[in-house]
Write a protein that holds these residues in place. Structure first.
Motif, short mmCIF file in Angstrom:
data_model
loop_
_atom_site.label_atom_id
_atom_site.label_comp_id
_atom_site.label_asym_id
_atom_site.label_seq_id
_atom_site.Cartn_x
_atom_site.Cartn_y
_atom_site.Cartn_z
N LYS A 31 0.82 -1.21 0.00
CA LYS A 31 0.00 0.00 0.00
C LYS A 31 0.86 1.27 0.00
N SER A 32 2.07 1.16 0.56
CA SER A 32 2.93 2.34 0.66
C SER A 32 3.61 2.69 -0.65
N GLY A 33 3.57 1.78 -1.62
CA GLY A 33 4.21 2.03 -2.89
C GLY A 33 5.64 1.54 -2.98
N ALA A 34 6.10 0.81 -1.98
CA ALA A 34 7.45 0.25 -2.03
C ALA A 34 7.56 -0.77 -3.16
N SER A 35 8.74 -0.84 -3.79
CA SER A 35 8.96 -1.78 -4.88
C SER A 35 9.47 -3.12 -4.38
N PHE A 36 10.15 -3.08 -3.24
CA PHE A 36 10.76 -4.29 -2.70
C PHE A 36 10.51 -4.40 -1.20
N ALA A 37 10.57 -5.62 -0.73
CA ALA A 37 10.57 -5.88 0.72
C ALA A 37 11.90 -6.55 1.06
N VAL A 38 12.57 -6.02 2.06
CA VAL A 38 13.80 -6.63 2.58
C VAL A 38 13.42 -7.35 3.86
N VAL A 39 13.36 -8.65 3.78
CA VAL A 39 12.85 -9.46 4.89
C VAL A 39 14.02 -10.00 5.72
N ILE A 40 13.93 -9.80 7.02
CA ILE A 40 14.95 -10.31 7.93
C ILE A 40 14.25 -11.07 9.06
N GLY A 41 14.19 -12.40 8.87
CA GLY A 41 13.66 -13.26 9.91
C GLY A 41 14.81 -13.84 10.72
N GLU A 42 14.50 -14.79 11.57
CA GLU A 42 15.55 -15.37 12.42
C GLU A 42 16.59 -16.10 11.58
N LYS A 43 16.14 -16.76 10.49
CA LYS A 43 17.08 -17.49 9.64
C LYS A 43 18.06 -16.53 8.97
N GLU A 44 17.54 -15.43 8.43
CA GLU A 44 18.40 -14.46 7.76
C GLU A 44 19.34 -13.79 8.76
N ALA A 45 18.80 -13.46 9.94
CA ALA A 45 19.64 -12.81 10.94
C ALA A 45 20.81 -13.70 11.34
N ALA A 46 20.56 -14.98 11.47
CA ALA A 46 21.62 -15.92 11.86
C ALA A 46 22.66 -16.07 10.75
N ALA A 47 22.21 -16.02 9.48
CA ALA A 47 23.12 -16.22 8.36
C ALA A 47 23.77 -14.93 7.88
N GLY A 48 23.30 -13.79 8.41
CA GLY A 48 23.84 -12.51 7.96
C GLY A 48 23.39 -12.15 6.56
N THR A 49 22.19 -12.61 6.18
CA THR A 49 21.64 -12.33 4.85
C THR A 49 20.30 -11.64 5.00
N ILE A 50 19.66 -11.39 3.85
CA ILE A 50 18.28 -10.89 3.82
C ILE A 50 17.56 -11.64 2.71
#
Length: 410
Positions: free
Chosen positions: A364-383
């Protein structure tokens, strides 16, 4: 519920983005001509405006007395304020002075389309140059300012000398009556006014001022007036710069202080009130206690320009919503900071909503991308980068995500 005052407006972010876009383009054009910005107080002594326009203008101003009993007013226009500043601060400065301004003004008048009680003017004043080249430079600047905004307009240029020559046999009050009729472009009123002054024989010649397409037509009814060479030079300088304009020597300009060259701009989509620019050569400094100095300037009704433009699309910066859990908020903050440093708008959830609600808000905000950081990504240092237009998502480093987001905007 308290309402905003009549004749004022609230500008929400989408509209302000458009206004700032046009404003910045105009600022860039003014700077390109060597004009520097001047800022004057929002309120001034009442006398600054009544000294040239008379006490009657007080009814059109937001005039008041301060606690010391001083008669002040919110500025109704900027030319007088700028010349007052010149007299106060810059009379000894090397000439010519090239100044521009962008600021709000206030007039107590009936609000209508493109006309408000609080409104913005973009304008300039060239102080200390009295030549055809100076006149042409100011017109060229005005033309480029309107052109860069994208508004569709017609520029009309004239000079007061032919009109004053034809009216030289009339006293000042009678001249004002005739010039007022010309300024309104009302030929019936002009004919009636001349008849009342027993000067009907002037009608045909004065009509030529408003209808002639070439300079020879003008000088055929005025003869070789002293200003003929300067007028020819000014028009020649405009033509060599490929500035399209229509000549109109019937421009009287309602303000008494114009002394020579005058010009106006008219835009689409504004109905009868379609003037968006007005200016010319004048002398004002002596009225405010300074030495007499030639000046030339103009004001652009910025609000009318925006109304004429209507809605338009702008190129937007890349934007991403940073989606996280309460437990991964710290790496999410770091990611958002890196995105912003790379020139990417980054917005984070502030309501501790779930992933689904955050994704819905991002769309709804008009963003083109979402950068998702869950527990898995946080542990791996990724997004996980999700393209909100295609729903395709890929786990990657933040640096790679920044490259992908920038690449999507090329």
């Amino acid at each position: 519920m308290i309402q905003k005052p009549r004749g004022t407006r609230d500008f929400l972010p989408a509209e302000m983005t458009q206004r700032r876009f046009v404003e910045q383009k105009m600022r860039s054009v003014a700077a390109g001509f060597g004009y520097g910005e001047i800022v004057t107080p929002m309120f001034e002594e009442q006398e600054l405006f009544t000294i040239k326009s008379g006490e009657g203008i007080i009814n059109e101003m937001y005039a008041f007395e301060d606690k010391g009993g001083r008669k002040l007013t919110l500025r109704p226009e900027l030319t007088s304020a700028v010349l007052r500043a010149y007299v106060n601060e810059a009379q000894m400065a090397p000439k010519p002075l090239r100044w521009f301004y962008f600021a709000e003004c206030f007039r107590y008048e009936r609000p209508q389309k493109g006309r408000y009680r609080q409104f913005w003017q973009f304008g300039s004043e060239l102080i200390g140059a009295d030549s055809a080249a100076a006149d042409a430079e100011v017109i060229a600047l005005a033309y480029e300012l309107l052109k860069c905004s994208g508004v569709r307009f017609v520029l009309k240029v004239g000079h007061l000398a032919p009109m004053k020559h034809l009216l030289s046999g009339l006293d000042a009050p009678s001249q004002k009556q005739v010039m007022a009729a010309l300024d309104k472009r009302d030929m019936d009123l002009l004919e009636t006014t001349l008849a009342s002054l027993d000067r009907s024989y002037l009608f045909a010649s004065l009509k030529v001022l408003t209808t002639a397409k070439t300079l020879p037509e003008i000088f055929a009814v005025t003869g070789d007036i002293p200003e003929k060479t300067r007028i020819e030079e000014t028009f020649g300088y405009l033509e060599v710069q490929n500035i399209p304009f229509e000549q109109n020597f019937g421009i009287a300009r309602g303000l008494d202080y114009y002394t020579g060259m005058v010009f106006e701009g008219f835009a689409d989509n504004l109905g009868a009130e379609n003037q968006i620019l007005g200016g010319g050569a004048y002398r004002l400094a002596h009225l405010f206690g300074g030495k007499d100095v030639p000046s030339c300037g103009f004001g652009i009704g910025f609000d009318r320009v925006m109304v004429s433009l209507g809605e338009f699309s702008l190129e937007t910066k890349p934007a991403a919503a940073v989606i996280c859990t309460p437990e991964t908020r710290i790496p999410a903050y770091k990611a958002a900071s890196s995105l912003r440093s790379a020139g990417i708008t980054a917005v984070m959830d502030l309501l501790d909503r779930g992933f689904g609600a955050q994704l819905s808000s991002a769309l709804k905000s008009g963003a083109s991308f979402a950068v998702v950081i869950g527990e898995k990504e946080a542990a791996a240092g990724t997004i996980t980068l999700k393209d909100l237009s295609t729903a395709v998502q890929t786990e990657m480093s933040l640096e790679s995500a920044i490259e992908v987001i920038h690449g999507s905007c090329r």
